[in-house]
Design a protein around this motif. Structure first.
Motif, PDB file in Angstrom:
ATOM      1  N   GLY A  71      28.710 -49.595 -34.159  1.00 28.58           N
ATOM      2  CA  GLY A  71      28.167 -50.426 -35.177  1.00 28.58           C
ATOM      3  C   GLY A  71      27.021 -51.131 -35.033  1.00 28.58           C
ATOM      4  O   GLY A  71      26.083 -51.220 -36.095  1.00 28.58           O
ATOM      5  N   THR A  72      26.758 -51.758 -33.925  1.00 32.48           N
ATOM      6  CA  THR A  72      25.549 -52.528 -33.873  1.00 32.48           C
ATOM      7  C   THR A  72      24.346 -51.730 -33.887  1.00 32.48           C
ATOM      8  O   THR A  72      23.173 -51.923 -34.725  1.00 32.48           O
ATOM      9  CB  THR A  72      25.507 -53.326 -32.384  1.00 32.48           C
ATOM     10  N   ASN A  73      24.197 -50.510 -33.186  1.00 38.80           N
ATOM     11  CA  ASN A  73      22.965 -49.757 -33.272  1.00 38.80           C
ATOM     12  C   ASN A  73      22.864 -49.204 -34.578  1.00 38.80           C
ATOM     13  O   ASN A  73      21.531 -48.810 -35.072  1.00 38.80           O
ATOM     14  CB  ASN A  73      23.000 -48.950 -32.231  1.00 38.80           C
ATOM     15  N   PHE A  74      23.961 -48.611 -35.442  1.00 39.60           N
ATOM     16  CA  PHE A  74      23.905 -48.057 -36.590  1.00 39.60           C
ATOM     17  C   PHE A  74      23.311 -49.327 -37.610  1.00 39.60           C
ATOM     18  O   PHE A  74      22.321 -48.910 -38.442  1.00 39.60           O
ATOM     19  CB  PHE A  74      25.370 -47.656 -37.006  1.00 39.60           C
ATOM     20  N   GLY A  75      23.569 -50.457 -37.523  1.00 42.08           N
ATOM     21  CA  GLY A  75      23.084 -51.682 -38.382  1.00 42.08           C
ATOM     22  C   GLY A  75      21.590 -51.899 -38.038  1.00 42.08           C
ATOM     23  O   GLY A  75      20.839 -51.962 -39.003  1.00 42.08           O
ATOM     24  N   MET A  76      21.286 -51.719 -36.805  1.00 45.44           N
ATOM     25  CA  MET A  76      19.755 -51.904 -36.419  1.00 45.44           C
ATOM     26  C   MET A  76      19.057 -50.693 -37.195  1.00 45.44           C
ATOM     27  O   MET A  76      18.057 -50.710 -37.767  1.00 45.44           O
ATOM     28  CB  MET A  76      19.715 -51.906 -35.156  1.00 45.44           C
ATOM     29  N   SER A  77      19.567 -49.348 -36.997  1.00 47.61           N
ATOM     30  CA  SER A  77      18.873 -48.414 -37.463  1.00 47.61           C
ATOM     31  C   SER A  77      18.555 -48.450 -38.980  1.00 47.61           C
ATOM     32  O   SER A  77      17.569 -48.193 -39.611  1.00 47.61           O
ATOM     33  CB  SER A  77      19.616 -47.073 -37.051  1.00 47.61           C
ATOM     34  N   PHE A  78      19.614 -48.705 -39.531  1.00 51.94           N
ATOM     35  CA  PHE A  78      19.863 -48.883 -41.050  1.00 51.94           C
ATOM     36  C   PHE A  78      18.977 -49.870 -41.716  1.00 51.94           C
ATOM     37  O   PHE A  78      18.183 -49.589 -42.618  1.00 51.94           O
ATOM     38  CB  PHE A  78      21.297 -49.388 -41.571  1.00 51.94           C
ATOM     39  N   GLN A  79      18.730 -50.854 -40.997  1.00 48.02           N
ATOM     40  CA  GLN A  79      17.866 -52.201 -41.280  1.00 48.02           C
ATOM     41  C   GLN A  79      16.547 -51.792 -41.241  1.00 48.02           C
ATOM     42  O   GLN A  79      15.453 -51.981 -42.315  1.00 48.02           O
ATOM     43  CB  GLN A  79      18.042 -53.397 -40.875  1.00 48.02           C
ATOM     44  N   LEU A  80      16.054 -50.990 -40.136  1.00 44.18           N
ATOM     45  CA  LEU A  80      14.746 -50.663 -39.942  1.00 44.18           C
ATOM     46  C   LEU A  80      14.308 -49.775 -41.006  1.00 44.18           C
ATOM     47  O   LEU A  80      13.268 -49.538 -41.354  1.00 44.18           O
ATOM     48  CB  LEU A  80      14.722 -50.026 -38.641  1.00 44.18           C
ATOM     49  N   ILE A  81      15.105 -48.944 -41.402  1.00 43.71           N
ATOM     50  CA  ILE A  81      14.838 -47.934 -42.535  1.00 43.71           C
ATOM     51  C   ILE A  81      14.654 -48.433 -43.881  1.00 43.71           C
ATOM     52  O   ILE A  81      13.583 -48.205 -44.550  1.00 43.71           O
ATOM     53  CB  ILE A  81      15.963 -46.683 -42.825  1.00 43.71           C
ATOM     54  N   ASP A  82      15.819 -49.334 -44.020  1.00 42.40           N
ATOM     55  CA  ASP A  82      15.387 -50.148 -45.183  1.00 42.40           C
ATOM     56  C   ASP A  82      14.143 -50.808 -45.173  1.00 42.40           C
ATOM     57  O   ASP A  82      13.468 -50.725 -46.435  1.00 42.40           O
ATOM     58  CB  ASP A  82      16.464 -51.039 -45.298  1.00 42.40           C
ATOM     59  N   ASP A  83      13.544 -51.392 -44.394  1.00 45.95           N
ATOM     60  CA  ASP A  83      12.530 -52.164 -44.308  1.00 45.95           C
ATOM     61  C   ASP A  83      11.346 -51.289 -44.361  1.00 45.95           C
ATOM     62  O   ASP A  83      10.251 -51.669 -45.139  1.00 45.95           O
ATOM     63  CB  ASP A  83      12.392 -52.990 -43.047  1.00 45.95           C
ATOM     64  N   ALA A  84      11.564 -50.004 -44.006  1.00 46.99           N
ATOM     65  CA  ALA A  84      10.193 -49.327 -44.076  1.00 46.99           C
ATOM     66  C   ALA A  84      10.163 -48.613 -45.296  1.00 46.99           C
ATOM     67  O   ALA A  84       9.029 -48.366 -45.757  1.00 46.99           O
ATOM     68  CB  ALA A  84      10.534 -48.009 -42.962  1.00 46.99           C
ATOM     69  N   ILE A  85      11.011 -48.343 -45.848  1.00 53.30           N
ATOM     70  CA  ILE A  85      11.192 -47.931 -47.311  1.00 53.30           C
ATOM     71  C   ILE A  85      10.699 -48.909 -48.479  1.00 53.30           C
ATOM     72  O   ILE A  85       9.783 -48.054 -49.116  1.00 53.30           O
ATOM     73  CB  ILE A  85      12.868 -47.543 -47.799  1.00 53.30           C
ATOM     74  N   ASP A  86      10.502 -50.112 -48.078  1.00 56.65           N
ATOM     75  CA  ASP A  86       9.758 -50.884 -49.175  1.00 56.65           C
ATOM     76  C   ASP A  86       8.439 -50.506 -49.126  1.00 56.65           C
ATOM     77  O   ASP A  86       7.791 -50.777 -50.260  1.00 56.65           O
ATOM     78  CB  ASP A  86      10.082 -52.259 -48.440  1.00 56.65           C
ATOM     79  N   TYR A  87       7.707 -50.060 -47.986  1.00 60.66           N
ATOM     80  CA  TYR A  87       6.226 -49.687 -48.200  1.00 60.66           C
ATOM     81  C   TYR A  87       6.112 -48.229 -48.276  1.00 60.66           C
ATOM     82  O   TYR A  87       4.880 -47.786 -48.143  1.00 60.66           O
ATOM     83  CB  TYR A  87       5.736 -50.527 -46.792  1.00 60.66           C
ATOM     84  N   TYR A  88       7.007 -47.715 -48.507  1.00 63.33           N
ATOM     85  CA  TYR A  88       6.816 -46.081 -48.526  1.00 63.33           C
ATOM     86  C   TYR A  88       7.239 -45.331 -49.639  1.00 63.33           C
ATOM     87  O   TYR A  88       6.640 -44.617 -50.144  1.00 63.33           O
ATOM     88  CB  TYR A  88       7.607 -45.491 -47.057  1.00 63.33           C
ATOM     89  N   SER A  89       8.640 -45.520 -49.973  1.00 62.02           N
ATOM     90  CA  SER A  89       9.076 -44.700 -50.960  1.00 62.02           C
ATOM     91  C   SER A  89       9.472 -45.389 -52.361  1.00 62.02           C
ATOM     92  O   SER A  89       8.684 -46.390 -52.670  1.00 62.02           O
ATOM     93  CB  SER A  89      10.480 -44.378 -50.445  1.00 62.02           C
ATOM     94  N   SER A  90      10.100 -44.633 -53.299  1.00 57.33           N
ATOM     95  CA  SER A  90      10.477 -45.043 -54.367  1.00 57.33           C
ATOM     96  C   SER A  90      11.753 -45.840 -54.691  1.00 57.33           C
ATOM     97  O   SER A  90      12.604 -45.760 -53.949  1.00 57.33           O
ATOM     98  CB  SER A  90      10.421 -43.690 -55.368  1.00 57.33           C
ATOM     99  N   SER A  91      11.803 -46.647 -55.676  1.00 58.00           N
ATOM    100  CA  SER A  91      12.735 -47.462 -56.006  1.00 58.00           C
ATOM    101  C   SER A  91      14.037 -47.007 -56.412  1.00 58.00           C
ATOM    102  O   SER A  91      15.309 -47.612 -56.051  1.00 58.00           O
ATOM    103  CB  SER A  91      12.557 -48.451 -57.025  1.00 58.00           C
ATOM    104  N   ASN A  92      14.327 -45.589 -56.644  1.00 59.75           N
ATOM    105  CA  ASN A  92      15.543 -45.101 -56.998  1.00 59.75           C
ATOM    106  C   ASN A  92      16.165 -44.631 -55.604  1.00 59.75           C
ATOM    107  O   ASN A  92      17.375 -44.383 -55.544  1.00 59.75           O
ATOM    108  CB  ASN A  92      15.186 -43.729 -57.512  1.00 59.75           C
ATOM    109  N   ILE A  93      15.482 -44.782 -54.343  1.00 60.12           N
ATOM    110  CA  ILE A  93      16.164 -44.711 -53.160  1.00 60.12           C
ATOM    111  C   ILE A  93      17.118 -45.990 -52.476  1.00 60.12           C
ATOM    112  O   ILE A  93      18.006 -45.798 -52.282  1.00 60.12           O
ATOM    113  CB  ILE A  93      15.270 -43.988 -51.817  1.00 60.12           C
TER     114      ILE A  93
END
Length: 342
Positions: free
Chosen positions: A218-240
């Motif tokens: 759970g801890t490591n899934f959460g860390m990975s999940f948040q890192l991807i969320d933060d990267a998306i903000d500078y990379y992808s589209s709002s529909n994701i």
């Protein structure tokens, strides 16, 4: 390093596997939602209105789903009970309370594509309704939990608060280091992911070895999940992600892509970050410039590499469990989560 299991169909994305998890845990999820609806009731109509606005606004219920899935993965001899359901609802209430408080602190105007509660009803009311949801969570913990679970979820609430305050104490400071950032996202995100998973394992009355493995997952899934969320903000589209590209930048929010970009920037670029993030003086084309600097120094790719590192640890943590449909879906969710930048 963990062995990433190849997806059966590369078109099956993160949302596909979340939907698959919802179907797999459909009975549990329905009962959890019933408990949530029951506990949203209040003698003060405004409380129910505001809490319902957030909780019934279409969230994935990812944390309760983790509780249910981990319970089913750990349970033996089909000795199904229902205590994990009330505790899954408690986890969702804790999550919802933190979102209400977050939106006040961040002065957010939207949440999940709609106006935020603080934008509609004001900061004071939103904070108090967040407190109400925390209180409901502790009522559910007292009813369905034991001392071990009470300690786990109360400790987690403390860790979440510490993460929030640590983030606030470094607000708009692009010079913080990676360790501080990891401490923040562990507190704000990974700790509740981990607690949600552990609640399922504990209520299944499995071994301490498996509870520890679930905690790591759970801890490591959460860390990975948040890192991807933060990267998306500078990379992808709002529909994701359900928010506009650059929201973090516009708020001066410190995330790993920005931390790496600042550390790697030349003196002129550092001045740019100071102006736009620390002083929050942003011009029309500053977001484009920020994205270009982040790309120049491969900050998205390096954020993704760190996310993969935590994902591998999460997958390895499940190695002690027998292969079954619950373990398989968790691995597929982690794998597909890494492709959300695609």
């Amino acid at each position: 390093m963990g062995q990433l299991i190849k997806l059966n169909n590369q078109t099956k994305d993160f949302n596909f596997y979340i939907n698959s998890l919802q179907k797999l845990c459909e009975k549990d999820l329905s009962l959890v939602n019933s408990i949530i609806l029951e506990k949203l009731d209040s003698n003060v109509p405004l409380i129910q209105k505001i809490a319902s606005h957030l909780i019934l606004s279409g969230g994935k219920r990812l944390r309760p789903l983790l509780t249910s899935c981990c319970y089913q993965m750990c349970i033996e001899n089909n000795k199904n009970e229902d205590k994990h359901l009330g505790l899954a609802a408690a986890v969702e209430f804790i999550h919802a309370a933190t979102l209400l408080h977050d939106d006040v602190v961040d002065e957010s105007k939207t949440r999940r594509g709609s106006l935020s509660a603080n934008e509609l009803w004001g900061n004071k009311t939103s904070v108090l309704v967040g407190d109400f949801l925390f209180s409901r969570a502790f009522q559910l913990m007292a009813k369905y939990g034991n001392i071990q679970i009470l300690k786990l979820l109360s400790d987690t609430s403390v860790i979440i608060s510490e993460g929030e305050i640590l983030e606030l104490s470094n607000d708009k400071n692009p010079t913080i280091n990676e360790d501080v950032y990891f401490e923040v996202i562990n507190g704000k995100t990974a700790s509740l992911f981990s607690a949600a998973c552990q609640v399922g394992a504990i209520t299944a009355k499995t071994t301490q070895e498996k509870i520890d493995a679930i905690k790591s997952f759970g801890t490591n899934f959460g860390m990975s999940f948040q890192l991807i969320d933060d990267a998306i903000d500078y990379y992808s589209s709002s529909n994701i992600l359900g928010k506009n590209v650059g929201d973090d930048f516009k708020q001066g929010k410190i995330t790993l892509p920005l931390i790496l970009a600042y550390l790697r920037s030349n003196s002129s670029e550092k001045k740019f970050w100071k102006k736009t993030i620390e002083n929050l003086h942003q011009d029309k084309h500053d977001l484009t410039k920020a994205i270009n600097i982040i790309k120049k120094y491969n900050c998205i790719d390096d954020t993704l590499e760190r996310a993969k590192h935590f994902a591998n640890i999460a997958i390895d943590s499940l190695g002690i469990f027998e292969n079954n449909k619950y373990k398989e879906i968790l691995i597929n969710i982690i794998n597909s989560g890494l492709t959300r930048l695609s």
